[in-house]
Design a protein around this motif. Sequence first.
Motif, PDB file in Angstrom:
ATOM      1  N   THR A   4      41.664  73.468  54.680  1.00 50.61           N
ATOM      2  CA  THR A   4      42.257  73.590  54.009  1.00 50.61           C
ATOM      3  C   THR A   4      42.145  72.052  52.641  1.00 50.61           C
ATOM      4  N   HIS A   6      44.724  69.675  49.631  1.00 50.47           N
ATOM      5  CA  HIS A   6      46.068  69.549  49.323  1.00 50.47           C
ATOM      6  C   HIS A   6      46.433  68.966  48.189  1.00 50.47           C
ATOM      7  N   ARG A   7      46.923  69.242  47.385  1.00 45.94           N
ATOM      8  CA  ARG A   7      47.115  67.974  46.376  1.00 45.94           C
ATOM      9  C   ARG A   7      48.304  67.985  47.069  1.00 45.94           C
ATOM     10  N   VAL A  17      43.824  64.866  45.881  1.00 42.66           N
ATOM     11  CA  VAL A  17      43.188  65.482  46.490  1.00 42.66           C
ATOM     12  C   VAL A  17      42.725  65.783  48.583  1.00 42.66           C
ATOM     13  N   ALA A  19      41.650  66.857  52.152  1.00 45.78           N
ATOM     14  CA  ALA A  19      40.625  68.148  52.387  1.00 45.78           C
ATOM     15  C   ALA A  19      40.488  67.675  53.853  1.00 45.78           C
ATOM     16  N   SER A  54      47.072  60.391  54.138  1.00 46.84           N
ATOM     17  CA  SER A  54      47.759  61.343  54.125  1.00 46.84           C
ATOM     18  C   SER A  54      49.486  60.610  54.996  1.00 46.84           C
ATOM     19  N   VAL A  59      52.228  66.734  49.360  1.00 44.46           N
ATOM     20  CA  VAL A  59      52.334  67.767  48.876  1.00 44.46           C
ATOM     21  C   VAL A  59      52.490  68.480  47.790  1.00 44.46           C
ATOM     22  N   TYR A  62      48.696  73.230  48.508  1.00 36.23           N
ATOM     23  CA  TYR A  62      48.012  73.988  49.540  1.00 36.23           C
ATOM     24  C   TYR A  62      46.894  75.133  49.559  1.00 36.23           C
ATOM     25  N   ASP A  64      44.382  76.930  52.563  1.00 38.89           N
ATOM     26  CA  ASP A  64      44.285  77.284  53.481  1.00 38.89           C
ATOM     27  C   ASP A  64      42.713  78.897  53.725  1.00 38.89           C
ATOM     28  N   TYR A 115      47.655  80.207  50.358  1.00 40.69           N
ATOM     29  CA  TYR A 115      48.326  79.493  48.829  1.00 40.69           C
ATOM     30  C   TYR A 115      48.917  79.244  48.984  1.00 40.69           C
ATOM     31  N   LEU A 130      41.464  72.979  44.246  1.00 40.33           N
ATOM     32  CA  LEU A 130      41.498  73.648  45.468  1.00 40.33           C
ATOM     33  C   LEU A 130      39.985  73.580  45.991  1.00 40.33           C
TER      34      LEU A 130
END
Length: 151
Positions: A4, A6-7, A17, A19, A54, A59, A62, A64, A115, A130
């Motif tokens: 995954t 994530h912005r 980002v 990840a 994190s 977020v 995302y 995945d 997404y 991403l």
Amino acid sequence: MYSTAHRVSDASGRSGVNAYRHLHDAAFSWPDEAWTIPESTPGRLVADHLAMPSSAARVHAYLDVVAPNDVTGAEVDAALTGLWLALASDETGPPSSAPLPNPVVYRQGRVVVRYAVEEGLARAAEFSALRTFVDPATAVWRELVPDRAAG
């Protein structure tokens, strides 16, 4: 396998980002609805890429990717490309009576892609950004050392 990206942004507006890559053990029973794996059974975290802590991140989008551990890079690439083409077509093509939902779940072969993006972000462009963090051909991971005390 569950990867995954994530912005994220922090309170000061700094963006990046984060990840993560997870693997499942050989005895893992693959569910019919594999898109539920991130919430139900993400697997063992084996690698990450952190732009910011994190715990302090919000977020904004995302991406995945869920697939069996033995999935090939070509299979992941095909699924990611398929969803990107659908997103790009949705944004640039004629108005559709049924635009892609947000979030979207896309399945191609053994690969499931989820997404979502906040309103106001360009869906296809953010997806491309991403994607570089979850596509096996471009992802740069920091491999995590297994906790010897846990084994």
